[in-house]
Design an enzyme around this catalytic site. Structure first.
Site, mmCIF file in Angstrom:
data_model
loop_
_atom_site.group_PDB
_atom_site.id
_atom_site.type_symbol
_atom_site.label_atom_id
_atom_site.label_comp_id
_atom_site.label_asym_id
_atom_site.label_seq_id
_atom_site.Cartn_x
_atom_site.Cartn_y
_atom_site.Cartn_z
ATOM 1 N N HIS A 176 -10.184 1.373 1.371
ATOM 2 C CA HIS A 176 -9.685 2.630 1.936
ATOM 3 C C HIS A 176 -10.818 3.592 2.256
ATOM 4 O O HIS A 176 -10.737 4.362 3.215
ATOM 5 C CB HIS A 176 -8.694 3.318 0.978
ATOM 6 C CG HIS A 176 -7.287 2.810 1.050
ATOM 7 N ND1 HIS A 176 -6.550 2.779 2.218
ATOM 8 C CD2 HIS A 176 -6.474 2.314 0.093
ATOM 9 C CE1 HIS A 176 -5.354 2.278 1.968
ATOM 10 N NE2 HIS A 176 -5.278 1.978 0.688
ATOM 11 N N CYS A 206 0.846 -1.193 0.000
ATOM 12 C CA CYS A 206 0.000 0.000 0.000
ATOM 13 C C CYS A 206 0.878 1.239 0.000
ATOM 14 O O CYS A 206 1.912 1.275 0.689
ATOM 15 C CB CYS A 206 -0.913 0.001 1.234
ATOM 16 S SG CYS A 206 -2.044 1.403 1.290
ATOM 17 N N HIS A 226 -9.236 -3.082 -3.147
ATOM 18 C CA HIS A 226 -8.253 -2.484 -2.246
ATOM 19 C C HIS A 226 -8.576 -1.005 -2.017
ATOM 20 O O HIS A 226 -8.535 -0.516 -0.886
ATOM 21 C CB HIS A 226 -6.840 -2.639 -2.846
ATOM 22 C CG HIS A 226 -5.750 -1.993 -2.057
ATOM 23 N ND1 HIS A 226 -4.813 -2.698 -1.350
ATOM 24 C CD2 HIS A 226 -5.441 -0.677 -1.884
ATOM 25 C CE1 HIS A 226 -3.980 -1.844 -0.753
ATOM 26 N NE2 HIS A 226 -4.340 -0.612 -1.063
ATOM 27 N N GLU A 227 -8.935 -0.296 -3.117
ATOM 28 C CA GLU A 227 -9.229 1.141 -2.992
ATOM 29 C C GLU A 227 -10.553 1.369 -2.271
ATOM 30 O O GLU A 227 -10.662 2.281 -1.444
ATOM 31 C CB GLU A 227 -9.258 1.818 -4.372
ATOM 32 C CG GLU A 227 -7.985 1.667 -5.198
ATOM 33 C CD GLU A 227 -6.705 1.975 -4.448
ATOM 34 O OE1 GLU A 227 -5.668 1.392 -4.793
ATOM 35 O OE2 GLU A 227 -6.734 2.776 -3.481
#
Ligand SMILES: CC(C)(C)[C@H](NC(=O)Nc1cc(F)cc(F)c1)C(=O)N(CC(=O)NO)CC1CCCC1
Ligand SMILES: [Zn+2]
Length: 184
Positions: A157, A110, A153-154
């Protein structure tokens, strides 16, 4: 232009917040933020610019990583067939996903984490996603492979989730049912 110093690192509280929905049509400031994120990814993948400014080659960046707690991210990634996925999403959602799972065989990193954390991050192999672009138009996509991993993954966030939250420290390379490895 955004630099690595503009990316907040693990431990910064914003990375653990649930980011806020962006009002549509997007305000000029939000459009500008997205443009800067897109530019960062492009620069980070340019051999000359990334070298000159010490940028890590990014394939995705979420607004919370530049301390903007809003539900938007950019991705710039090529799948194994060489198809480019250069998309910025506002208020992204996964509308459906496969039962099958997949993971990066090299594990994940990351831009906001400066240490290596070994282990497999098992994610949905295929996702149907939707969101809005910088013009406020709806985008709907079916993703698989690396683009699907990047999207998930984004999106994590935006919900205050870090990739290593998915790794079992007792058995980091354990694989639940037969998940498909994505080589890179
Ligand atoms: C943190 C870093 C290592 C820079 C990572 N890049 C990356 O994984 N590149 C990559 C991976 C491949 F499988 C094949 C390839 F060609 C290049 C990245 O940009 N991110 C983005 C990020 O931190 N967003 O918040 C982490 C990635 C881990 C899985 C998806 C995104
Ligand atoms: Zn990340």
């Amino acid at each position: 232009m955004l630099l690595m110093k503009d990316i907040i690192r693990d431990g910064h509280p914003t990375l653990r917040e649930v980011a806020k929905e962006v009002p549509l049509p997007p305000a000029p400031a939000d459009i500008e933020t997205l443009k800067k994120m897109e530019e960062f990814l492009k620069n980070s993948q340019d051999p000359v610019i990334s070298e000159k400014y010490g940028l890590r080659g990014g394939v995705g960046l979420a607004a919370p990583q530049i301390n903007v707690s809003k539900r938007m991210f950019s991705m710039r990634v090529t799948d194994d067939k060489g198809k480019e996925y250069n998309y910025s999403f506002i208020n992204p959602k996964i509308v459906s996903h496969s039962v099958e799972k997949s993971y990066l065989s090299s594990g994940e990193g990351c831009l906001s984490v400066d240490r290596n954390i070994p282990g497999y991050v098992v994610r949905h192999a295929r996702v149907t996603v939707k969101g809005y672009n910088a013009k406020g138009e709806e985008i709907k996509l079916r993703l698989r492979g690396l683009p699907a991993i990047v999207f998930q993954h984004e999106l994590d966030h935006l919900n205050g989730v870090m990739f290593y939250d998915h790794i079992d420290p007792k058995n980091p390379f354990q694989l639940k049912e037969d998940a498909t490895p994505i080589e890179n």
